[in-house]
Structure formats: structure tokens, C-alpha cells
Write a protein that holds these residues in place. Sequence first.
Motif, PDB file in Angstrom:
ATOM      1  N   LYS A 117       0.846  -1.195   0.000  1.00 13.40           N
ATOM      2  CA  LYS A 117       0.000   0.000   0.000  1.00 13.40           C
ATOM      3  C   LYS A 117       0.880   1.243   0.000  1.00 13.40           C
ATOM      4  O   LYS A 117       1.754   1.400   0.849  1.00 13.40           O
ATOM      5  CB  LYS A 117      -0.895   0.007   1.237  1.00 13.40           C
ATOM      6  CG  LYS A 117      -1.859   1.179   1.286  1.00 13.40           C
ATOM      7  CD  LYS A 117      -2.698   1.140   2.553  1.00 13.40           C
ATOM      8  CE  LYS A 117      -3.665   0.000   2.535  1.00 13.40           C
ATOM      9  NZ  LYS A 117      -4.555   0.018   3.716  1.00 13.40           N
ATOM     10  N   GLU A 127       5.070   9.578   8.144  1.00 13.72           N
ATOM     11  CA  GLU A 127       5.043   8.335   8.900  1.00 13.72           C
ATOM     12  C   GLU A 127       6.433   7.972   9.411  1.00 13.72           C
ATOM     13  O   GLU A 127       6.584   7.496  10.547  1.00 13.72           O
ATOM     14  CB  GLU A 127       4.490   7.204   8.023  1.00 13.72           C
ATOM     15  CG  GLU A 127       4.265   5.894   8.747  1.00 13.72           C
ATOM     16  CD  GLU A 127       3.228   5.973   9.859  1.00 13.72           C
ATOM     17  OE1 GLU A 127       3.165   5.021  10.665  1.00 13.72           O
ATOM     18  OE2 GLU A 127       2.483   6.977   9.927  1.00 13.72           O
ATOM     19  N   THR A 140      -3.078  11.362  12.188  1.00 15.15           N
ATOM     20  CA  THR A 140      -2.921  10.470  11.047  1.00 15.15           C
ATOM     21  C   THR A 140      -4.145  10.479  10.135  1.00 15.15           C
ATOM     22  O   THR A 140      -5.215  10.983  10.491  1.00 15.15           O
ATOM     23  CB  THR A 140      -2.672   9.040  11.524  1.00 15.15           C
ATOM     24  OG1 THR A 140      -3.827   8.578  12.248  1.00 15.15           O
ATOM     25  CG2 THR A 140      -1.445   8.980  12.432  1.00 15.15           C
ATOM     26  N   ASP A 141      -3.968   9.861   8.963  1.00 14.72           N
ATOM     27  CA  ASP A 141      -5.041   9.775   7.974  1.00 14.72           C
ATOM     28  C   ASP A 141      -6.257   9.056   8.545  1.00 14.72           C
ATOM     29  O   ASP A 141      -7.398   9.482   8.349  1.00 14.72           O
ATOM     30  CB  ASP A 141      -4.529   9.050   6.725  1.00 14.72           C
ATOM     31  CG  ASP A 141      -5.568   8.952   5.641  1.00 14.72           C
ATOM     32  OD1 ASP A 141      -5.706   9.919   4.875  1.00 14.72           O
ATOM     33  OD2 ASP A 141      -6.250   7.916   5.549  1.00 14.72           O
ATOM     34  N   SER A 142      -6.032   7.955   9.270  1.00 14.68           N
ATOM     35  CA  SER A 142      -7.160   7.196   9.817  1.00 14.68           C
ATOM     36  C   SER A 142      -7.939   8.002  10.840  1.00 14.68           C
ATOM     37  O   SER A 142      -9.178   7.928  10.895  1.00 14.68           O
ATOM     38  CB  SER A 142      -6.656   5.893  10.448  1.00 14.68           C
ATOM     39  OG  SER A 142      -5.738   6.150  11.500  1.00 14.68           O
ATOM     40  N   MET A 143      -7.248   8.799  11.646  1.00 14.97           N
ATOM     41  CA  MET A 143      -7.920   9.646  12.634  1.00 14.97           C
ATOM     42  C   MET A 143      -8.783  10.698  11.946  1.00 14.97           C
ATOM     43  O   MET A 143      -9.918  10.967  12.360  1.00 14.97           O
ATOM     44  CB  MET A 143      -6.885  10.316  13.536  1.00 14.97           C
ATOM     45  CG  MET A 143      -6.082   9.339  14.375  1.00 14.97           C
ATOM     46  SD  MET A 143      -4.620  10.098  15.147  1.00 14.97           S
ATOM     47  CE  MET A 143      -5.419  11.285  16.236  1.00 14.97           C
ATOM     48  N   ARG A 145     -10.060  10.530   8.824  1.00  8.86           N
ATOM     49  CA  ARG A 145     -11.164   9.912   8.088  1.00  8.86           C
ATOM     50  C   ARG A 145     -12.308   9.473   9.013  1.00  8.86           C
ATOM     51  O   ARG A 145     -13.471   9.444   8.611  1.00  8.86           O
ATOM     52  CB  ARG A 145     -10.656   8.731   7.269  1.00  8.86           C
ATOM     53  CG  ARG A 145      -9.812   9.152   6.069  1.00  8.86           C
ATOM     54  CD  ARG A 145      -9.290   7.960   5.280  1.00  8.86           C
ATOM     55  NE  ARG A 145      -8.400   8.377   4.210  1.00  8.86           N
ATOM     56  CZ  ARG A 145      -8.798   8.690   2.974  1.00  8.86           C
ATOM     57  NH1 ARG A 145     -10.069   8.622   2.660  1.00  8.86           N
ATOM     58  NH2 ARG A 145      -7.917   9.067   2.067  1.00  8.86           N
ATOM     59  N   LYS A 146     -11.988   9.125  10.252  1.00  7.62           N
ATOM     60  CA  LYS A 146     -13.027   8.748  11.210  1.00  7.62           C
ATOM     61  C   LYS A 146     -13.832   9.956  11.683  1.00  7.62           C
ATOM     62  O   LYS A 146     -14.886   9.804  12.305  1.00  7.62           O
ATOM     63  CB  LYS A 146     -12.403   8.052  12.417  1.00  7.62           C
ATOM     64  CG  LYS A 146     -11.869   6.659  12.118  1.00  7.62           C
ATOM     65  CD  LYS A 146     -11.219   6.051  13.342  1.00  7.62           C
ATOM     66  CE  LYS A 146     -10.656   4.666  13.046  1.00  7.62           C
ATOM     67  NZ  LYS A 146      -9.964   4.095  14.237  1.00  7.62           N
ATOM     68  N   ASP A 148     -14.516  12.870   9.527  1.00  8.57           N
ATOM     69  CA  ASP A 148     -14.608  13.707   8.337  1.00  8.57           C
ATOM     70  C   ASP A 148     -15.525  14.911   8.514  1.00  8.57           C
ATOM     71  O   ASP A 148     -15.384  15.914   7.812  1.00  8.57           O
ATOM     72  CB  ASP A 148     -15.099  12.878   7.148  1.00  8.57           C
ATOM     73  CG  ASP A 148     -13.943  12.293   6.341  1.00  8.57           C
ATOM     74  OD1 ASP A 148     -12.787  12.660   6.626  1.00  8.57           O
ATOM     75  OD2 ASP A 148     -14.191  11.482   5.434  1.00  8.57           O
ATOM     76  N   SER A 224      -5.111  14.497   4.887  1.00 12.43           N
ATOM     77  CA  SER A 224      -4.657  13.144   5.208  1.00 12.43           C
ATOM     78  C   SER A 224      -3.661  13.111   6.362  1.00 12.43           C
ATOM     79  O   SER A 224      -3.352  12.032   6.859  1.00 12.43           O
ATOM     80  CB  SER A 224      -4.000  12.495   3.986  1.00 12.43           C
ATOM     81  OG  SER A 224      -4.975  12.060   3.062  1.00 12.43           O
ATOM     82  N   ARG A 255      -5.737  15.511   1.221  1.00  9.83           N
ATOM     83  CA  ARG A 255      -6.142  14.157   0.871  1.00  9.83           C
ATOM     84  C   ARG A 255      -6.052  13.983  -0.639  1.00  9.83           C
ATOM     85  O   ARG A 255      -6.603  14.772  -1.402  1.00  9.83           O
ATOM     86  CB  ARG A 255      -7.563  13.886   1.363  1.00  9.83           C
ATOM     87  CG  ARG A 255      -7.972  12.435   1.255  1.00  9.83           C
ATOM     88  CD  ARG A 255      -9.296  12.192   1.961  1.00  9.83           C
ATOM     89  NE  ARG A 255      -9.201  12.463   3.399  1.00  9.83           N
ATOM     90  CZ  ARG A 255     -10.214  12.312   4.238  1.00  9.83           C
ATOM     91  NH1 ARG A 255     -11.400  11.914   3.796  1.00  9.83           N
ATOM     92  NH2 ARG A 255     -10.051  12.562   5.528  1.00  9.83           N
ATOM     93  N   PHE A 259      -7.996   5.571   0.755  1.00  4.73           N
ATOM     94  CA  PHE A 259      -7.126   4.729   1.574  1.00  4.73           C
ATOM     95  C   PHE A 259      -7.848   3.446   1.935  1.00  4.73           C
ATOM     96  O   PHE A 259      -9.003   3.464   2.273  1.00  4.73           O
ATOM     97  CB  PHE A 259      -6.777   5.499   2.836  1.00  4.73           C
ATOM     98  CG  PHE A 259      -5.315   5.449   3.175  1.00  4.73           C
ATOM     99  CD1 PHE A 259      -4.894   5.610   4.467  1.00  4.73           C
ATOM    100  CD2 PHE A 259      -4.364   5.239   2.192  1.00  4.73           C
ATOM    101  CE1 PHE A 259      -3.555   5.570   4.782  1.00  4.73           C
ATOM    102  CE2 PHE A 259      -3.024   5.204   2.496  1.00  4.73           C
ATOM    103  CZ  PHE A 259      -2.614   5.365   3.805  1.00  4.73           C
TER     104      PHE A 259
END
Length: 259
Positions: A117, A127, A140-143, A145-146, A148, A224, A255, A259
Motif C-alpha cells: 500500500k 510516517e 494520522t489519515d485514519s484519525m 477519516r473517522k 470527516d 490526510s 487528501r 485509503f
Amino acid sequence: MRGRLATTLSVVLTASLHAQAGSFGGSVLRDTLGNGIARAEVQIPDAHLTTATDPTGSFAFSNVSPGRHAIVVRAVGFELLVDTIDVAAGQRLEADIVLHVTPVNLATVKTIAPAEKRLPFGLDEMEDRRKSGLGGYFVTDSMLRKNDDRKLTYFLAEIPGLQLSVTPVPGIASAGTAVYLKGGHNVIKCYVEVYLDGAVYYRGPPSEANPPPDFNTLWANGYSGIEFYPGAASVPTQYNATHKEDCGTMLLWTRRTPF
């Protein structure tokens, strides 16, 4: 950055050499033959200016404050471009901006091993810095996106050493609900230096022509990654060359890909 801002920039004097603002215009192209891209989005983030190209690929901004600005250019099917321009008072800056087509990934018939990935632009370096443990605070990107549907101030309020200020900037009219970032180790906080996708987004001191960005208008779904370094000693070398005040540095990464 795969796209490019043509180096043959031309500066044209306007009718009034005493005008305080300049202007910036030109064309967004798909190649060096002059074929324009319609409906491409052109932004000057620190000036809060956005426009779309016409059917020929042309665009124009008037009343651009003098100085260096980051520009961001997006078009469906093309790679994002981030660059900088220098606008002089009372002058018109013109440029041809050539974008590169986004490569098309063809499906393979047989997969021997899972593909690695790839992180969006800039996040691979972020990172590495996060894992190094050498300093800094990271969102982070995941934080993102959760969350938005939240503004960036939701995350920034949790970062130590960072102050969200709603007070008017000295010398600038009241900004209402604007939220600015201040940092530094001194009693009097100063304005955080901000980079967008590796290019300068804001650098003080603040003035009418150079107001700090309003973080109350930025949403998580456009980003992101966020990095914050409270002191010059912890700032990555490539973003630390111009520090005159120890006010802190923030890196924002927009972004790019799902992902």
C-alpha cells in the motif's frame, strides 16, 4: 510534484503602478501544445481565493496581495500541482500551468503477493518522522477519516504547545469566528508557520496583506495528515531554514487518494 508551473512567467504592468494589489492569471494545460483543461480548480489558499478554468483552460485572480503565495491546482484525471508564485504590487503575473495525467492502474490477471500500500503524497515522510520518536505531534489519515465531519480545530485543540486564538490580529479588522494558531515558548505567543503539501502556506508576521489562515474554515475531509513541531529544534530540516522566531511549525497534507 509531478505537474509543473511553466518557468516562462511574464509580468505585465497594470494601468496604475501605485495599486496595492496585483493580479495573477493564465491557463491550465494538459500539454505543452496549449490544449487547455476546462473546470480545473485553481486555489491561492492563504488568500482564500478559488476559481475554476473556463472551457479554454483560462483563469484569473484580481486583487491578490503582494508577496509569495502557494497555489494548488486540481483537475479530474490529472495529478495535483502545488507550487508558489511571487506577486508584485500593481503588476499582473501570468503563467501556463501544465498538469500531468494520473497514471491508470490496470488490474492484473493473477496476484502472487499482496501489493504494498502506497501512502499519499507526503505521508510516507510523515510516517517515518512519527515512528522515529524524535519529536512532534501527529494526526494520522485514519484519525481524520473517522472524523470527516469535524473541523481541523477539533484535532488542533488537543495538541500540547498549540494555542487556538479567536482574538483579532493586531492591525487587522476583527475576523469574527476566525481561529488562528499560536505557539512558542515565550509568554507572548506568536503565529505558527504553516506548510501545505510542502509549500509555504503562511509565514508571519501578520498584517492586512498577510493575515494568518482561519482554521475554523478547514475540514478534516480535505486532509490526510497533520504534523506540529512546537520548537525549532524538532522541526524537520527542510522546513526549518527560514525560522526567525521559535513559534512552532505545522505541516498539512491534503487528501489525494482513497485509503
